[in-house]
Motif scaffolding. Structure first.
Motif, PDB file in Angstrom:
ATOM      1  N   VAL A  23       0.843  -1.207   0.000  1.00 48.76           N
ATOM      2  CA  VAL A  23       0.000   0.000   0.000  1.00 48.76           C
ATOM      3  C   VAL A  23       0.875   1.253   0.000  1.00 48.76           C
ATOM      4  O   VAL A  23       0.644   2.185  -0.768  1.00 48.76           O
ATOM      5  CB  VAL A  23      -0.966   0.004   1.209  1.00 48.76           C
ATOM      6  CG1 VAL A  23      -1.723   1.332   1.307  1.00 48.76           C
ATOM      7  CG2 VAL A  23      -1.941  -1.164   1.133  1.00 48.76           C
ATOM      8  N   THR A  29      -3.179   2.636  -8.083  1.00 51.74           N
ATOM      9  CA  THR A  29      -4.188   1.579  -8.002  1.00 51.74           C
ATOM     10  C   THR A  29      -3.778   0.466  -7.051  1.00 51.74           C
ATOM     11  O   THR A  29      -2.608   0.109  -6.960  1.00 51.74           O
ATOM     12  CB  THR A  29      -4.452   0.931  -9.381  1.00 51.74           C
ATOM     13  OG1 THR A  29      -3.241   0.341  -9.854  1.00 51.74           O
ATOM     14  CG2 THR A  29      -4.977   1.938 -10.376  1.00 51.74           C
ATOM     15  N   LEU A  30      -4.766  -0.054  -6.377  1.00 57.18           N
ATOM     16  CA  LEU A  30      -4.636  -1.288  -5.607  1.00 57.18           C
ATOM     17  C   LEU A  30      -5.758  -2.203  -6.077  1.00 57.18           C
ATOM     18  O   LEU A  30      -6.927  -1.813  -6.057  1.00 57.18           O
ATOM     19  CB  LEU A  30      -4.785  -1.042  -4.104  1.00 57.18           C
ATOM     20  CG  LEU A  30      -3.641  -0.346  -3.390  1.00 57.18           C
ATOM     21  CD1 LEU A  30      -4.042  -0.011  -1.953  1.00 57.18           C
ATOM     22  CD2 LEU A  30      -2.392  -1.221  -3.396  1.00 57.18           C
ATOM     23  N   SER A  31      -5.403  -3.398  -6.512  1.00 58.73           N
ATOM     24  CA  SER A  31      -6.373  -4.407  -6.943  1.00 58.73           C
ATOM     25  C   SER A  31      -6.240  -5.587  -6.004  1.00 58.73           C
ATOM     26  O   SER A  31      -5.171  -6.205  -5.932  1.00 58.73           O
ATOM     27  CB  SER A  31      -6.090  -4.840  -8.380  1.00 58.73           C
ATOM     28  OG  SER A  31      -6.118  -3.736  -9.250  1.00 58.73           O
ATOM     29  N   LEU A  51      -4.336   3.211   4.025  1.00 54.22           N
ATOM     30  CA  LEU A  51      -5.304   3.325   2.930  1.00 54.22           C
ATOM     31  C   LEU A  51      -5.826   4.752   2.783  1.00 54.22           C
ATOM     32  O   LEU A  51      -5.995   5.243   1.660  1.00 54.22           O
ATOM     33  CB  LEU A  51      -6.465   2.345   3.140  1.00 54.22           C
ATOM     34  CG  LEU A  51      -6.140   0.874   2.899  1.00 54.22           C
ATOM     35  CD1 LEU A  51      -7.319  -0.005   3.315  1.00 54.22           C
ATOM     36  CD2 LEU A  51      -5.768   0.626   1.442  1.00 54.22           C
ATOM     37  N   VAL A  61      -8.993   1.967  -5.254  1.00 52.30           N
ATOM     38  CA  VAL A  61      -8.968   0.593  -4.778  1.00 52.30           C
ATOM     39  C   VAL A  61     -10.091  -0.175  -5.438  1.00 52.30           C
ATOM     40  O   VAL A  61     -11.237   0.287  -5.478  1.00 52.30           O
ATOM     41  CB  VAL A  61      -9.131   0.520  -3.242  1.00 52.30           C
ATOM     42  CG1 VAL A  61      -9.213  -0.928  -2.767  1.00 52.30           C
ATOM     43  CG2 VAL A  61      -7.997   1.247  -2.538  1.00 52.30           C
ATOM     44  N   MET A  63     -11.674  -4.045  -5.078  1.00 54.90           N
ATOM     45  CA  MET A  63     -11.653  -5.274  -4.280  1.00 54.90           C
ATOM     46  C   MET A  63     -12.696  -6.233  -4.823  1.00 54.90           C
ATOM     47  O   MET A  63     -13.837  -5.843  -5.044  1.00 54.90           O
ATOM     48  CB  MET A  63     -11.976  -4.975  -2.816  1.00 54.90           C
ATOM     49  CG  MET A  63     -10.946  -4.125  -2.119  1.00 54.90           C
ATOM     50  SD  MET A  63     -11.446  -3.656  -0.443  1.00 54.90           S
ATOM     51  CE  MET A  63     -11.498  -5.247   0.379  1.00 54.90           C
ATOM     52  N   VAL A  89     -13.174   3.786  -3.934  1.00 54.64           N
ATOM     53  CA  VAL A  89     -13.116   2.369  -3.559  1.00 54.64           C
ATOM     54  C   VAL A  89     -14.325   1.668  -4.164  1.00 54.64           C
ATOM     55  O   VAL A  89     -15.457   2.091  -3.963  1.00 54.64           O
ATOM     56  CB  VAL A  89     -13.132   2.180  -2.027  1.00 54.64           C
ATOM     57  CG1 VAL A  89     -13.060   0.700  -1.669  1.00 54.64           C
ATOM     58  CG2 VAL A  89     -11.995   2.952  -1.362  1.00 54.64           C
ATOM     59  N   CYS A 106      -2.850  -8.892  -3.529  1.00 57.45           N
ATOM     60  CA  CYS A 106      -2.974  -7.440  -3.617  1.00 57.45           C
ATOM     61  C   CYS A 106      -1.929  -6.979  -4.617  1.00 57.45           C
ATOM     62  O   CYS A 106      -0.736  -7.263  -4.448  1.00 57.45           O
ATOM     63  CB  CYS A 106      -2.732  -6.798  -2.259  1.00 57.45           C
ATOM     64  SG  CYS A 106      -2.650  -4.986  -2.331  1.00 57.45           S
ATOM     65  N   GLY A 108      -0.290  -3.649  -6.459  1.00 54.86           N
ATOM     66  CA  GLY A 108      -0.164  -2.197  -6.378  1.00 54.86           C
ATOM     67  C   GLY A 108       0.502  -1.628  -7.621  1.00 54.86           C
ATOM     68  O   GLY A 108       1.630  -2.009  -7.940  1.00 54.86           O
TER      69      GLY A 108
END
Length: 159
Positions: A23, A29-31, A51, A61, A63, A89, A106, A108
């Motif tokens: 993070v 982007t975070l997937s 976050l 984000v 998820m 998000v 995760c 990034g």
């Protein structure tokens, strides 16, 4: 934080540390995919702060999960974050056809990945600053995302 790094892990503490590092290293982007996010430290103040910092810098984000119940019951801090940053998000729930998927990861910025090989075990790896290491999981995530429907919302009415 520009040197490539690969780390194996076998404990929850190591996983959580690598997740927070992913993070922190990410900007855009975070997937994330996990069957229920039971092992992800979404309820901790450290994760909330990381976050919030990521999202405040303009990050997004995504998820995907099989079920949302655990997050709804056990992670009120994450639900507040979802409400505060609902425009950044997005959470989706997988279709029945995907419920057999058991990996967890995760990604990034398409450069960093923290991956558990099976969601029932802590054994996994964290690889940073290596776009090639994220390609297979990124393709899997794109397929999962395409087959999933909106699920976890900031409010009970989904607004």
């Amino acid at each position: 934080m520009t040197d490539a790094a690969e780390n194996r892990f076998t404990t929850r503490t190591e996983f959580e540390g690598h997740f927070l590092a992913c993070v922190a290293r990410s900007n855009a982007t975070l997937s994330l995919f996990d069957p229920d996010f039971a092992v992800f430290p979404l309820g901790t103040s450290a994760t909330d702060a990381a976050l919030r910092d990521f999202l405040a810098r303009g990050g997004h984000v995504q998820m995907a999960m099989h079920q949302t119940g655990l997050i709804e019951r056990e992670y009120p801090r994450f639900l507040r974050l979802l409400k505060d940053y609902s425009h950044r998000v997005e959470c989706r729930v997988t279709s029945r056809a995907l419920r057999t998927l058991t990996d967890s990861f995760c990604i990034g910025d398409g450069e960093h990945i923290v991956r558990r090989f099976h969601s029932d075990h802590m054994r996994g790896e964290a690889v940073f600053n290596t776009p090639l290491a994220t390609e297979i999981s990124a393709e899997r995530f794109a397929g999962i995302w395409a087959e999933s429907l909106p699920g976890l919302h900031a409010t009970t009415t989904g607004l």
